[in-house]
Design an enzyme around this catalytic site. Structure first.
Site, short mmCIF file in Angstrom:
data_model
loop_
_atom_site.label_atom_id
_atom_site.label_comp_id
_atom_site.label_asym_id
_atom_site.label_seq_id
_atom_site.Cartn_x
_atom_site.Cartn_y
_atom_site.Cartn_z
N SER A 253 -6.07 -7.14 1.22
CA SER A 253 -5.86 -6.51 2.61
C SER A 253 -6.49 -5.09 2.08
O SER A 253 -7.20 -4.81 1.56
CB SER A 253 -4.41 -6.17 2.93
OG SER A 253 -3.96 -5.03 1.94
N LYS A 254 -6.28 -4.19 3.65
CA LYS A 254 -7.24 -3.13 3.52
C LYS A 254 -7.07 -2.17 2.53
O LYS A 254 -8.32 -1.61 2.05
CB LYS A 254 -6.77 -2.31 4.95
CG LYS A 254 -7.29 -2.60 6.25
CD LYS A 254 -7.54 -1.52 7.11
CE LYS A 254 -8.43 -1.89 8.61
NZ LYS A 254 -7.48 -2.77 9.39
N ARG A 255 -5.82 -2.03 1.92
CA ARG A 255 -5.56 -1.35 0.57
C ARG A 255 -6.74 -1.51 -0.49
O ARG A 255 -6.76 -0.96 -1.56
CB ARG A 255 -4.19 -0.83 0.38
CG ARG A 255 -3.70 -2.20 -0.21
CD ARG A 255 -2.19 -2.31 -0.25
NE ARG A 255 -1.84 -3.32 -0.84
CZ ARG A 255 -1.57 -3.97 -1.79
NH1 ARG A 255 -2.10 -3.39 -2.88
NH2 ARG A 255 -1.17 -5.05 -2.27
#
Ligand code: GLU
Length: 479
Positions: A253-255
């Site tokens: 995911s984005k993180r």
């Protein structure tokens, strides 16, 4: 041998194309191409609140950029259209009626708050949260009363006790118990079909033979199988591939860093490299080969290759593959790919001689991991843009460097040979004058001409840079 399969990629245009979804698209595309079948693009845009046209346009762009061409899709004249779910609402209505007439669907008037309350209670009493069938047996009178309150019903499918089983082409036998599944919504109270319903209707009507998607859809498959059965339809084959994970083994995911295709594009990853990396991820090819052409990927693709366990995304590996593609590309072709990066860095492409640019790219491309790296390499040929690294500055501050630079500048100022000859003679001259070793002479010259202490062969740089730029840079150091 699978006969001409029909597979589909069915994104919801509710965000930018995620690399995990692009991998699903790639698997479907490779499967279709390998078996000489059809790759279909269907837009699942029934979530009106979250779907946006800009995301849809972005999707087409990203798929085209990746070279995942579709055979049927939302454009005109395709045989099983429309291919946008928002344009197929009357079709879902027909199928809803079919299920209602079979007594398999009932209207549900529960509000969000009521459903949330039920969920909370079930969780508190340590039971599986699911719909417990409150509206399943409403009488006509009760229905009329609820409607009089202004409630619009959703439509729920009645789950009857059963074991749902199927053979997944990647995971083998998969089994679900219906006890864990509550009656589920197939049409929402706003009249829009729910995903599990529209997907069954469309996969059936579009004659999809194989559904290849991420394992996060496994539980949906149970519901979809129940609907196929209720409608008396033969389901397609299903294959659920593993998901891409971050280094901590959580779903990417984005993180974890870049996740959308447009981000990779902006970072200067080449589409061929990204496709190659995604095909390789969690898989392996004959002879441990890691750089593969599209033809090789297609030839070797099999669903078994899409491994069952999650594949960890490795950005360094992607950059390594990207560097390979940059090195392999001709400099002339790279100019086109590099143009947007150069433009963003303030270079005016129309003012740069393309033969000269090609020569520059020839000598710097081996040092690049991404197209965006061009800016730190090309600046050495543009005195106005050149930035000195701290190491280069420190080196040039030494007295010995100052002497070398002064001699070099004088030599170049008074000699006017063609660049390569000028460079070779200048170095010879400096050696005689200073009695220093090659390296001791070249290091400060590199720092002065490139602003860096590392880089491509200096003789090559000088040849491409030419006498007047070199003089300008040396003059600037001396000032
Ligand atoms: N619209 C769904 C998604 O984007 C499609 C899932 C499927 O392939 O059935 O996740």
């Amino acid at each position: 041998m699978i006969k001409k399969p029909r597979v589909r990629f069915a994104p919801s245009p509710t965000g930018e194309l995620h690399v995990g979804n692009a991998r699903t698209a790639l698997f479907n595309w490779m499967f279709a191409r390998h078996h000489n079948g059809k790759f279909i693009l269907r837009i699942e845009d029934t979530d009106e609140a979250r779907s946006e046209l800009s995301y849809q346009i972005g999707l087409y762009d990203d798929l085209k950029w990746l070279g995942l061409n579709w055979d049927e899709g939302p454009e005109e004249n395709c045989p099983y259209g429309p291919y946008r779910q928002s344009e197929r609402l009357p079709i879902y209505k027909d199928y809803l009626e079919k299920l209602i007439s079979k007594g398999l669907v009932y209207p549900c008037y529960c509000t969000e708050e009521e459903l949330e309350g039920e969920r909370r209670e079930l969780i508190l009493s340590k039971r599986m949260p699911r719909y417990m069938g409150k509206c399943r047996n409403l009488t006509k009178v009760e229905k009329t009363r609820l409607e009089a309150q202004g409630r619009n019903p959703a439509f729920r499918f009645k789950i009857l006790p059963q074991v749902i089983e199927y053979e997944d082409l990647i995971r083998g036998k998969v089994k679900f118990e219906s006890d864990n599944i509550g009656d589920f919504i197939i049409v929402r109270s706003n009249g829009m079909p729910a995903y599990n319903f529209s997907v069954v209707v469309d996969d059936y009507l579009m004659k999809i033979s194989h559904v290849i998607r991420g394992e996060d859809h496994l539980s949906n498959t149970a519901l979809q199988l129940v609907l196929y059965k209720a409608l008396g339809l033969t389901p397609p084959f299903f294959a659920h591939h593993s998901l891409i994970l971050g280094k901590d083994r959580a779903k990417l995911s984005k993180r974890h860093g870049s996740v959308s295709i447009s981000e990779f594009r902006r970072r200067g990853i080449m589409p061929e490299a990204l496709i190659n990396y995604l095909a390789l991820l969690g898989s392996s090819f004959k002879g441990g080969k890691e750089i593969l052409s599209r033809e090789e990927m297609i030839r070797e693709f099999s669903l078994e290759k899409a491994s069952k366990s999650g594949a960890v995304f490795d950005d360094d590996k992607l950059l390594w593959i990207n560097a390979n593609y940059i090195r392999k590309a001709t400099s002339r072709d790279l100019i086109k790919d590099l143009a947007p990066f150069l433009h963003d860095a303030g270079y005016r492409m129309e003012e740069i001689d393309s033969d000269w640019l090609e020569e520059i790219i020839n000598i710097v491309k081996d040092e690049m991991n991404s197209l965006a790296d061009i800016n730190s390499h090309i600046e050495i040929f543009f005195p106005d843009k050149l930035k000195m690294t701290v190491e280069a500055k420190e080196l040039l501050a030494k007295d010995s460097s100052k002497i070398i630079i002064r001699y070099l500048k004088e030599y170049i100022a008074f000699n006017d040979d063609e660049p390569r000859k000028l460079y070779i003679n200048a170095i010879k001259h400096l050696k005689e004058k200073t009695r220093l070793k090659n390296r001791e002479i070249l290091m400060p010259i590199r720092a002065a001409l490139t602003g860096k202490t590392k880089g491509p062969e200096l003789e090559e740089v000088f040849k491409v840079m030419g006498r007047s730029i070199a003089l300008e840079l040396l003059q600037r150091i001396a000032d």
